[in-house]
Design a protein around this motif. Structure first.
Motif, PDB file in Angstrom:
ATOM      1  N   LEU A 546      -3.345  -9.546  28.378  1.00 55.64           N
ATOM      2  CA  LEU A 546      -4.507 -10.348  27.986  1.00 55.64           C
ATOM      3  C   LEU A 546      -4.103 -11.755  27.568  1.00 55.64           C
ATOM      4  N   HIS A 547      -2.866 -11.891  27.088  1.00 53.82           N
ATOM      5  CA  HIS A 547      -2.361 -13.202  26.656  1.00 53.82           C
ATOM      6  C   HIS A 547      -2.315 -14.190  27.814  1.00 53.82           C
ATOM      7  N   LYS A 548      -2.203 -13.677  29.027  1.00 51.67           N
ATOM      8  CA  LYS A 548      -2.197 -14.562  30.203  1.00 51.67           C
ATOM      9  C   LYS A 548      -3.523 -15.319  30.303  1.00 51.67           C
ATOM     10  N   THR A 549      -4.616 -14.638  29.992  1.00 50.93           N
ATOM     11  CA  THR A 549      -5.949 -15.259  30.031  1.00 50.93           C
ATOM     12  C   THR A 549      -6.257 -16.008  28.732  1.00 50.93           C
ATOM     13  N   TYR A 550      -5.790 -15.427  27.610  1.00 51.53           N
ATOM     14  CA  TYR A 550      -6.058 -16.016  26.293  1.00 51.53           C
ATOM     15  C   TYR A 550      -4.722 -16.332  25.609  1.00 51.53           C
ATOM     16  N   PRO A 551      -4.162 -17.507  25.847  1.00 54.72           N
ATOM     17  CA  PRO A 551      -2.858 -17.859  25.263  1.00 54.72           C
ATOM     18  C   PRO A 551      -2.895 -18.044  23.747  1.00 54.72           C
ATOM     19  N   ASN A 552      -4.087 -17.973  23.151  1.00 50.30           N
ATOM     20  CA  ASN A 552      -4.214 -18.093  21.692  1.00 50.30           C
ATOM     21  C   ASN A 552      -4.004 -16.755  20.973  1.00 50.30           C
ATOM     22  N   ILE A 553      -3.673 -15.714  21.732  1.00 54.30           N
ATOM     23  CA  ILE A 553      -3.393 -14.408  21.130  1.00 54.30           C
ATOM     24  C   ILE A 553      -2.028 -14.422  20.447  1.00 54.30           C
ATOM     25  N   LYS A 554      -1.977 -13.854  19.222  1.00 47.68           N
ATOM     26  CA  LYS A 554      -0.723 -13.665  18.499  1.00 47.68           C
ATOM     27  C   LYS A 554      -0.619 -12.189  18.094  1.00 47.68           C
ATOM     28  N   ILE A 555       0.616 -11.750  17.882  1.00 46.01           N
ATOM     29  CA  ILE A 555       0.848 -10.339  17.558  1.00 46.01           C
ATOM     30  C   ILE A 555       1.530 -10.243  16.192  1.00 46.01           C
ATOM     31  N   LEU A 556       0.992  -9.347  15.341  1.00 44.09           N
ATOM     32  CA  LEU A 556       1.501  -9.154  13.982  1.00 44.09           C
ATOM     33  C   LEU A 556       2.092  -7.754  13.858  1.00 44.09           C
ATOM     34  N   VAL A 557       3.309  -7.654  13.330  1.00 45.49           N
ATOM     35  CA  VAL A 557       3.993  -6.360  13.188  1.00 45.49           C
ATOM     36  C   VAL A 557       3.834  -5.869  11.747  1.00 45.49           C
ATOM     37  N   PRO A 558       3.255  -4.682  11.553  1.00 48.65           N
ATOM     38  CA  PRO A 558       2.961  -4.196  10.196  1.00 48.65           C
ATOM     39  C   PRO A 558       4.064  -3.368   9.556  1.00 48.65           C
ATOM     40  N   PHE A 559       4.064  -3.370   8.229  1.00 47.90           N
ATOM     41  CA  PHE A 559       4.861  -2.463   7.397  1.00 47.90           C
ATOM     42  C   PHE A 559       6.361  -2.571   7.671  1.00 47.90           C
ATOM     43  N   ILE A 560       6.839  -3.811   7.702  1.00 48.78           N
ATOM     44  CA  ILE A 560       8.272  -4.052   7.905  1.00 48.78           C
ATOM     45  C   ILE A 560       9.001  -3.939   6.566  1.00 48.78           C
ATOM     46  N   ALA A 561      10.013  -3.103   6.516  1.00 47.94           N
ATOM     47  CA  ALA A 561      10.849  -2.994   5.323  1.00 47.94           C
ATOM     48  C   ALA A 561      12.225  -3.583   5.571  1.00 47.94           C
ATOM     49  N   ASP A 562      12.631  -3.612   6.852  1.00 47.90           N
ATOM     50  CA  ASP A 562      13.932  -4.135   7.250  1.00 47.90           C
ATOM     51  C   ASP A 562      13.727  -4.988   8.501  1.00 47.90           C
ATOM     52  N   VAL A 563      14.345  -6.155   8.549  1.00 48.10           N
ATOM     53  CA  VAL A 563      14.130  -7.065   9.672  1.00 48.10           C
ATOM     54  C   VAL A 563      14.495  -6.438  11.007  1.00 48.10           C
ATOM     55  N   GLU A 564      15.399  -5.459  11.011  1.00 49.43           N
ATOM     56  CA  GLU A 564      15.768  -4.808  12.258  1.00 49.43           C
ATOM     57  C   GLU A 564      14.563  -4.150  12.920  1.00 49.43           C
ATOM     58  N   GLU A 565      13.609  -3.697  12.117  1.00 48.41           N
ATOM     59  CA  GLU A 565      12.399  -3.093  12.682  1.00 48.41           C
ATOM     60  C   GLU A 565      11.607  -4.140  13.468  1.00 48.41           C
ATOM     61  N   PHE A 566      11.501  -5.325  12.909  1.00 45.99           N
ATOM     62  CA  PHE A 566      10.809  -6.417  13.599  1.00 45.99           C
ATOM     63  C   PHE A 566      11.519  -6.774  14.907  1.00 45.99           C
ATOM     64  N   PHE A 567      12.840  -6.887  14.847  1.00 46.17           N
ATOM     65  CA  PHE A 567      13.598  -7.269  16.043  1.00 46.17           C
ATOM     66  C   PHE A 567      13.484  -6.204  17.139  1.00 46.17           C
ATOM     67  N   LYS A 568      13.450  -4.931  16.753  1.00 44.84           N
ATOM     68  CA  LYS A 568      13.293  -3.858  17.743  1.00 44.84           C
ATOM     69  C   LYS A 568      11.959  -3.978  18.466  1.00 44.84           C
ATOM     70  N   VAL A 569      10.893  -4.257  17.708  1.00 40.37           N
ATOM     71  CA  VAL A 569       9.566  -4.394  18.327  1.00 40.37           C
ATOM     72  C   VAL A 569       9.536  -5.623  19.240  1.00 40.37           C
ATOM     73  N   LYS A 570      10.063  -6.734  18.748  1.00 38.36           N
ATOM     74  CA  LYS A 570      10.012  -7.956  19.544  1.00 38.36           C
ATOM     75  C   LYS A 570      10.878  -7.844  20.798  1.00 38.36           C
ATOM     76  N   ASN A 571      12.032  -7.209  20.672  1.00 38.90           N
ATOM     77  CA  ASN A 571      12.891  -7.022  21.847  1.00 38.90           C
ATOM     78  C   ASN A 571      12.205  -6.150  22.890  1.00 38.90           C
ATOM     79  N   ARG A 572      11.491  -5.128  22.407  1.00 41.95           N
ATOM     80  CA  ARG A 572      10.764  -4.282  23.359  1.00 41.95           C
ATOM     81  C   ARG A 572       9.662  -5.095  24.036  1.00 41.95           C
ATOM     82  N   ALA A 573       9.006  -5.981  23.285  1.00 38.78           N
ATOM     83  CA  ALA A 573       7.969  -6.835  23.859  1.00 38.78           C
ATOM     84  C   ALA A 573       8.558  -7.775  24.905  1.00 38.78           C
ATOM     85  N   LYS A 574       9.765  -8.286  24.652  1.00 37.60           N
ATOM     86  CA  LYS A 574      10.427  -9.171  25.625  1.00 37.60           C
ATOM     87  C   LYS A 574      10.696  -8.428  26.924  1.00 37.60           C
ATOM     88  N   GLU A 575      11.112  -7.156  26.801  1.00 38.02           N
ATOM     89  CA  GLU A 575      11.375  -6.357  28.002  1.00 38.02           C
ATOM     90  C   GLU A 575      10.096  -6.140  28.809  1.00 38.02           C
TER      91      GLU A 575
END
Length: 705
Positions: A546-575
């Motif tokens: 959907l971001h292709k049509t609406y480039p104003n979309i942003k994604i928020l990752v909830p309930f992070i206790a350790d930054v590694e959790e954020f990086f895992k989600v973002k890396n999966r999104a990159k893939e």
């Protein structure tokens, strides 16, 4: 008579019984003949004594008039020692107690068998013989088995008997609770019980509902009999016994009569009556300090579930009428997601906290709400209309016309706060030249439309888990794209932040496992990176597409206790983005757990923005359960220590040039909002319905002082 025939005969008596007293008398007569005794009597615990409840062989006048102390006589000896008791020449025993006039003189042999659950006694089954009998292992096993079956009947008698405290009161009654959301509501009470919503009185046909209930009982009975037969054929005696217990409970006359009374006299639907009565007995079972009895609560739940399935209640949707006041023990997001909030005028709960989901929802929609009303199920039984005073935390059941007029006057007096699009669309400049920006938190497409009407500068939080909980169909990629596209239509050129599924804690569907401490359990990103990896992938694919049509979309990752959790989600999104050959949206982190504050610098260059979830951050910072009304008085978001924490977060975010916004109910409080602005915050994500009120406050205080 063989043991199995004897026990089957007792089962037939129990299944065909109309009431407990008659059943006990029939069992006493049947067992006396089957065993060949001269007397069979049943004594039941009544207060601190054992009362004769049924007998075959002694004088009928003795029933209800004869009672013994717990250690009095041979019956008391059996009860106090809690064991099978066989005594020859009973009249010569030191504990023998003579009752004149009940024809007890000729009997030589006494046999007593305790009636009990695994941990508690509640009576004695007594056999007496004119001749001296010989005790054998076979006799003892047989009579113990008989006592076990009678114990099951007696157990249900105690637990299904009508409680005197349940008498209904139709007079005006006032209950004091804890205010969750200000305002005054008047309307018809509607009860939510375990995801079932009660039909309103006007839509009920008692005759039709009674027929539905009768059919459901018949179908459930057939189901259980079929299961019993299957278990017996496969020699699974334990499992067969469980379903036989279910069958006896289902056909208990008190249980069925209670449900039928709710339908016929109180004009409740069949499904609601089953759920209500079942929950009442479940609470009663669980309140007893006996492991065996507590386990019977699950039997009641299983019976209720089968009945509700046959009533079609699992998938049934109930249409609310206007001015419905929702009552519940505690409302979950999954339950409120299915409600038509346009028809809801108020909420009343028993166990919600001041920042619980109910409180957030009520405040965001400006719906009056009160919590802390104890024994809510019983109090609602006789309620035909209610008034909810969210200002003072008061609920009035069956208000008089005089009380109604008084509250109408109060409602008129309170409606002085100007609201509307004109104020909401004004800019809020500060003396230092900066601007205050308001974004919207939304949980529905309607919320997004309201956010547009109230000139929100974007969507600061889309609670995607609410859409997931609302779905009766799988939350597929296509399904998500369709929903998210509807939200984007109102905000094609302003940023819209989609929070990844924050499932767990109080936001669960029927598929998530129960946990002892869900607020500290498998929720948010923890769940997405473990059990729900497939759902994480689907949601990322939907949003990136959907971001292709609406480039104003942003994604928020909830309930992070350790930054590694954020990086895992973002890396999966990159893939995923690489697989789809699409650009990656901006990613942000929801700051809710204090530990992540000390890792902010590690996210420099990877995290595009921060959003502070003030409700959870406060909960974990002060070790206060946000859903517990018992600690609501301690939940003060303007606590100096908490404000210092927020100042520290802002400083750290600025040090890496990353914007940060305040999200949650904290910014919806006008007085606290001013304090946050003084700290240095300028971006706030609140309910779209609160924007006009907050801007009005700022324009008349901060701007003009």
């Amino acid at each position: 008579m063989k043991k199995i025939e004897l026990l089957l005969g007792i089962s037939d008596i129990i299944l065909n019984s109309d009431d407990t007293n008659t059943t006990l008398s029939n069992i006493a007569a049947y067992v006396k003949d089957a065993i060949g005794s001269d007397v069979c009597s049943i004594y039941l615990k009544n207060g601190r004594r054992l009362a004769l409840a049924a007998t075959e062989g002694l004088s009928e006048n003795a029933v209800g008039s004869i009672s013994l102390g717990f250690d009095e006589g041979l019956t008391g000896l059996t009860f106090s020692e809690n064991r099978y008791t066989f005594i020859r020449n009973a009249k010569n025993h030191e504990k023998f107690h003579y009752f004149p006039g009940i024809n007890e003189e000729p009997y030589q042999t006494f046999i007593g068998v305790p009636l009990k659950s695994r941990e508690h006694e509640f009576g004695v089954l007594v056999f007496q013989f004119r001749k001296n009998k010989i005790n054998t292992d076979t006799l003892q096993k047989l009579l113990t088995a008989v006592a076990a079956q009678v114990s099951g009947l007696v157990l249900r008698h105690y637990l299904f008997q009508q409680d005197e405290s349940e008498k209904l009161d139709y007079s005006e009654r006032t209950e004091k609770g804890i205010p969750l959301s200000s305002g005054i509501a008047m309307g018809e009470p509607v009860m939510v019980l375990s995801k079932l919503v009660e039909k309103t009185h006007d839509n009920i046909s008692p005759e039709e509902e009674l027929i539905e209930f009768k059919n459901a009982v018949e179908k459930t009975t057939n189901d259980l009999k079929e299961l019993i037969n299957k278990m017996e054929v496969s020699s699974q005696e334990i499992a067969s016994g469980i379903f036989e217990t279910h069958l006896m409970m289902l056909n208990d006359i008190s249980f069925k009569r209670d449900i039928e009374t709710h339908i016929a006299e109180r004009r409740k639907s069949a499904s609601f009556s089953v759920r209500h009565v079942a929950d009442k007995y479940i609470r009663r079972f669980r309140s007893i300090n006996d492991t065996y009895l507590k386990e019977r609560a699950q039997d009641i739940e299983d019976i209720a579930t089968r009945l509700l399935e046959h009533l079609g209640a699992v998938s049934k949707e109930t249409n609310l009428t206007d001015n419905s006041v929702i009552f519940a023990n505690r409302l979950t997001p999954g339950e409120t997601a299915t409600l038509d909030l346009e028809r809801v005028s108020g909420f009343v709960t028993e166990k919600d906290g001041v920042t619980s989901h109910t409180a957030i929802l009520a405040k965001s929609r400006k719906i009056p709400a009160v919590t802390g009303i104890t024994n809510i199920h019983h109090k609602l039984e006789s309620a035909q209309s209610v008034i909810v005073d969210g200002y003072d935390g008061v609920v009035i059941f069956n208000p008089s016309q005089e009380t109604i007029e008084k509250y109408k006057t109060k409602m008129t007096a309170k409606h002085t706060q100007p609201e509307g699009r004109d104020i909401a669309c004004q800019l809020v400049p500060l003396k230092d030249g900066s601007m205050v920006h308001f974004y919207a938190n939304i949980s529905s497409v309607l919320d997004s439309e309201k956010a547009g009407q109230f000139c929100a500068e974007g969507i600061g939080l889309v609670r995607t888990e609410i859409f997931y909980l609302r779905q009766d169909v799988p939350f597929t990629i296509e399904n998500q794209i369709e929903i998210y596209r509807e939200i984007m239509r109102a905000f094609t050129d302003k940023h819209v932040v989609f929070r990844l599924l924050d499932i767990g804690s109080d936001k669960k569907s029927a598929y998530e496992a129960d946990e002892d401490n869900p607020a500290l359990g498998n929720r948010g990103v923890r769940l997405l990176l473990t059990d729900y990896k497939h759902m994480l992938d689907d949601q990322l694919k939907a949003l990136i597409t959907l971001h292709k049509t609406y480039p104003n979309i942003k994604i928020l990752v909830p309930f992070i206790a350790d930054v590694e959790e954020f990086f895992k989600v973002k890396n999966r999104a990159k893939e995923i983005a690489a697989e789809l050959e699409l650009p990656l949206p901006d990613f942000g982190v929801m700051l809710e757990i204090p530990s992540v504050i000390y890792q902010i610098e590690q996210m420099e260059g990877e995290c595009s923005f921060f959003s502070i979830g003030t409700n959870d951050m406060f909960q974990y910072f002060f070790a206060l359960d946000r859903g517990n009304p018992m600690v609501s008085s301690l939940y003060k978001l303007d606590n100096p220590a908490f404000l210092s924490l927020l100042r520290r977060i802002l400083e750290r975010a600025k040090s890496i040039n990353t914007p940060v916004e305040i999200c949650g109910e904290m910014a919806a409080d006008p007085e606290i909002l001013v304090k946050l602005i003084e700290i240095g915050y300028r971006d706030f994500s609140v309910s779209p319905y609160a924007i006009s009120e907050l801007k009005h406050h700022l324009l008349n205080t901060v701007i003009n002082t």
